[in-house]
Design a protein around this motif. Structure first.
Motif, mmCIF file in Angstrom:
data_model
loop_
_atom_site.group_PDB
_atom_site.id
_atom_site.type_symbol
_atom_site.label_atom_id
_atom_site.label_comp_id
_atom_site.label_asym_id
_atom_site.label_seq_id
_atom_site.Cartn_x
_atom_site.Cartn_y
_atom_site.Cartn_z
ATOM 1 N N ASP A 1 19.985 16.018 25.975
ATOM 2 C CA ASP A 1 19.798 16.457 27.358
ATOM 3 C C ASP A 1 18.371 16.263 27.839
ATOM 4 O O ASP A 1 17.972 16.828 28.858
ATOM 5 N N LYS A 2 17.595 15.470 27.117
ATOM 6 C CA LYS A 2 16.216 15.184 27.509
ATOM 7 C C LYS A 2 16.152 13.840 28.241
ATOM 8 O O LYS A 2 16.687 12.843 27.770
ATOM 9 N N TRP A 3 15.490 13.870 29.394
ATOM 10 C CA TRP A 3 15.402 12.687 30.250
ATOM 11 C C TRP A 3 13.965 12.437 30.684
ATOM 12 O O TRP A 3 13.198 13.382 30.871
ATOM 13 N N GLU A 4 13.638 11.171 30.869
ATOM 14 C CA GLU A 4 12.410 10.831 31.574
ATOM 15 C C GLU A 4 12.726 10.911 33.063
ATOM 16 O O GLU A 4 13.765 10.433 33.519
ATOM 17 N N SER A 5 11.824 11.512 33.836
ATOM 18 C CA SER A 5 12.096 11.729 35.247
ATOM 19 C C SER A 5 10.820 11.618 36.071
ATOM 20 O O SER A 5 9.728 11.952 35.612
ATOM 21 N N MET A 6 10.973 11.144 37.290
ATOM 22 C CA MET A 6 9.906 11.247 38.272
ATOM 23 C C MET A 6 10.090 12.581 38.991
ATOM 24 O O MET A 6 11.232 13.025 39.213
ATOM 25 N N VAL A 7 8.989 13.219 39.344
ATOM 26 C CA VAL A 7 9.057 14.509 40.030
ATOM 27 C C VAL A 7 8.162 14.457 41.261
ATOM 28 O O VAL A 7 7.134 13.785 41.281
ATOM 29 N N ARG A 8 8.588 15.187 42.301
ATOM 30 C CA ARG A 8 7.790 15.241 43.518
ATOM 31 C C ARG A 8 7.931 16.609 44.158
ATOM 32 O O ARG A 8 9.080 17.072 44.314
ATOM 33 N N PRO A 9 6.839 17.283 44.534
ATOM 34 C CA PRO A 9 5.442 16.889 44.297
ATOM 35 C C PRO A 9 5.014 17.184 42.853
ATOM 36 O O PRO A 9 5.214 18.294 42.352
ATOM 37 N N GLY A 10 4.444 16.199 42.201
ATOM 38 C CA GLY A 10 4.107 16.324 40.790
ATOM 39 C C GLY A 10 3.085 17.394 40.487
ATOM 40 O O GLY A 10 3.129 18.025 39.427
ATOM 41 N N LYS A 11 2.162 17.642 41.423
ATOM 42 C CA LYS A 11 1.093 18.610 41.157
ATOM 43 C C LYS A 11 1.621 20.030 41.007
ATOM 44 O O LYS A 11 0.943 20.899 40.460
ATOM 45 N N ARG A 12 2.818 20.271 41.514
ATOM 46 C CA ARG A 12 3.364 21.636 41.465
ATOM 47 C C ARG A 12 4.102 21.947 40.170
ATOM 48 O O ARG A 12 4.513 23.084 39.945
ATOM 49 N N LEU A 13 4.309 20.927 39.351
ATOM 50 C CA LEU A 13 5.093 21.138 38.135
ATOM 51 C C LEU A 13 4.241 20.953 36.894
ATOM 52 O O LEU A 13 3.662 19.888 36.686
ATOM 53 N N LYS A 14 4.170 21.999 36.087
ATOM 54 C CA LYS A 14 3.412 21.974 34.845
ATOM 55 C C LYS A 14 4.361 22.160 33.666
ATOM 56 O O LYS A 14 5.529 22.539 33.834
ATOM 57 N N GLU A 15 3.867 21.888 32.496
ATOM 58 C CA GLU A 15 4.643 22.124 31.287
ATOM 59 C C GLU A 15 5.078 23.581 31.231
ATOM 60 O O GLU A 15 4.277 24.491 31.450
ATOM 61 N N GLY A 16 6.366 23.806 30.988
ATOM 62 C CA GLY A 16 6.906 25.158 30.927
ATOM 63 C C GLY A 16 7.578 25.618 32.205
ATOM 64 O O GLY A 16 8.287 26.628 32.207
ATOM 65 N N ASP A 17 7.379 24.860 33.317
ATOM 66 C CA ASP A 17 8.034 25.218 34.573
ATOM 67 C C ASP A 17 9.523 24.886 34.526
ATOM 68 O O ASP A 17 9.961 24.022 33.757
ATOM 69 N N THR A 18 10.298 25.574 35.375
ATOM 70 C CA THR A 18 11.741 25.352 35.457
ATOM 71 C C THR A 18 12.137 25.100 36.901
ATOM 72 O O THR A 18 11.657 25.776 37.821
ATOM 73 N N VAL A 19 13.002 24.114 37.099
ATOM 74 C CA VAL A 19 13.535 23.808 38.422
ATOM 75 C C VAL A 19 15.012 24.182 38.439
ATOM 76 O O VAL A 19 15.785 23.745 37.578
ATOM 77 N N VAL A 20 15.399 25.000 39.417
ATOM 78 C CA VAL A 20 16.797 25.431 39.575
ATOM 79 C C VAL A 20 17.481 24.464 40.532
ATOM 80 O O VAL A 20 16.996 24.224 41.647
ATOM 81 N N LEU A 21 18.615 23.906 40.101
ATOM 82 C CA LEU A 21 19.230 22.799 40.835
ATOM 83 C C LEU A 21 20.526 23.163 41.558
ATOM 84 O O LEU A 21 21.080 22.323 42.274
ATOM 85 N N ASP A 22 21.033 24.383 41.372
ATOM 86 C CA ASP A 22 22.258 24.766 42.080
ATOM 87 C C ASP A 22 22.167 26.226 42.501
ATOM 88 O O ASP A 22 21.342 27.001 42.009
ATOM 89 N N GLU A 23 23.037 26.599 43.439
ATOM 90 C CA GLU A 23 23.011 27.956 43.988
ATOM 91 C C GLU A 23 23.353 29.009 42.948
ATOM 92 O O GLU A 23 22.852 30.132 43.012
#
Length: 349
Positions: free
Chosen positions: A90-112
């Motif tokens: 389940d590990k992927w290489e990904s582009m993120v935007r805005p990159g400056k807001r995401l650091k190691e250990g951060d989590t992005v919630v993708l659904d309601e």
């Protein structure tokens, strides 16, 4: 050889923003490498240029809905993810935007329901700014991705992906998930057209190359030979290799559908006592084809119209002739052909 030698002027209004209403009704420019002639047809006329004993080689990679939108769990900031390549599990290489807001250990919630999350593990490639992310989810990953992801339309399509794109930015014969950009030359085929072609005695062989985001990255050097290609995963099955090699041995033509099929074939070419043949197997290819290259397997090519100064324009210039290709592109502009992914097609024979 300089990159500027592959430049041409393209009015912005000729960049196709929507797919053709009917896949095979788009226009087709036919370039004859022997007579140096140009014909203007429609894609369904492709049958007129195929002969029994020929072999069409198509890329059956399937585009995944790789663009996702979510919020940063700790702050609620809006985040965009663009998957590039599965690394493992389940590990992927990904582009993120805005990159400056995401650091190691951060989590992005993708659904309601907060049941699909992306954890930022750190940088994967600092030069290109990509991150290594790991997904946490309930259910089957690809099914969840189909639910919330959108098609990763190229940057020159100036609109958000729509529901229609999930069908139209996909070839009718796609079957193996893995691309983040469509092998666009194949978008023009319909199931009926392929059936008619096969009934003519033309063989079909399917190879796989998963198209990466590198296909949209501009060439940043001034000299062609200094450019380093991105690597992509590709494969040729035993069945496809047998069909292609039998075609060669019988004197038939190998007609590649798209630059991705071409790069796969030429990467899998091996020299034998009887000449060049294709070898089955999985591989990672960074092959860079530009004028001066000698093709081993490909006799003809079906392709779309490509960006100025792009490696794809260099590839087709290697098959035919750079000056003739640029003349054809000038004529395509004059005739108001539609360019790029959702645009019209070209046959170089």
């Amino acid at each position: 050889m300089r990159i500027d030698e592959f430049d041409y002027k393209l009015p912005e209004e000729l960049i196709a923003q929507q797919p053709s209403a009917q896949r095979d009704a788009c226009r087709l420019m036919v370039l004859d490498m022997e007579s140096h002639s140009i014909e203007h047809k429609h894609f369904y006329d492709i049958k007129d240029y195929l002969k029994p004993g020929d072999c069409l080689v198509l890329n059956d990679s399937r585009v995944i809905p790789a663009r996702m939108y979510g919020i940063k769990e700790s702050t609620g900031a809006h985040i965009e993810l663009l998957l590039i390549k599965r690394i493992e599990g389940d590990k992927w290489e990904s582009m993120v935007r805005p990159g400056k807001r995401l650091k190691e250990g951060d989590t992005v919630v993708l659904d309601e329901n907060r049941t699909f999350k992306a954890h930022i593990l750190g940088y994967h490639d600092r030069v290109n700014g990509t991150r290594l992310i790991e997904f946490e989810y309930e259910g089957i990953f690809m099914e969840r991705l189909e639910e919330i992801g959108s098609m990763p339309l190229p940057p020159y399509i100036a609109r958000a992906a729509e529901d229609e794109d999930k069908e139209m930015y996909q070839t009718v014969y796609s079957r193996i998930n893995g691309s983040v950009a469509a092998p666009t030359a194949g978008l023009h085929f319909t199931e009926d057209l392929l059936k008619e072609i096969e009934e003519m005695g033309v063989k079909t062989a399917y190879v796989t190359l998963h198209v990466g985001i590198g296909t949209f990255r501009p060439v940043k050097v001034d000299v062609v030979e200094d450019h380093k290609m991105h690597f992509e995963e590709c494969s040729v099955s035993e069945e496809a290799a047998r069909t292609i090699n039998e075609t060669i041995e019988a004197g038939g033509r190998i007609i590649s559908v798209g630059t991705t099929s071409t790069r796969t074939l030429e990467s899998a070419a091996v020299e034998t006592e009887d000449g060049w043949r294709v070898q089955a197997g999985d591989m990672s290819t960074g092959i860079f084809i530009y004028p001066g290259y000698t093709f081993k397997l490909v006799d003809a090519l079906i392709t779309n119209f490509h960006l100025p100064k792009s490696t794809l324009l260099m590839l087709i210039s290697a098959l035919y002739d750079r000056e003739e290709i640029l003349k054809a592109y000038e004529e395509a502009v004059e005739e108001k052909y539609r360019f790029f992914s959702y645009g019209d097609a070209m046959l170089i024979k």
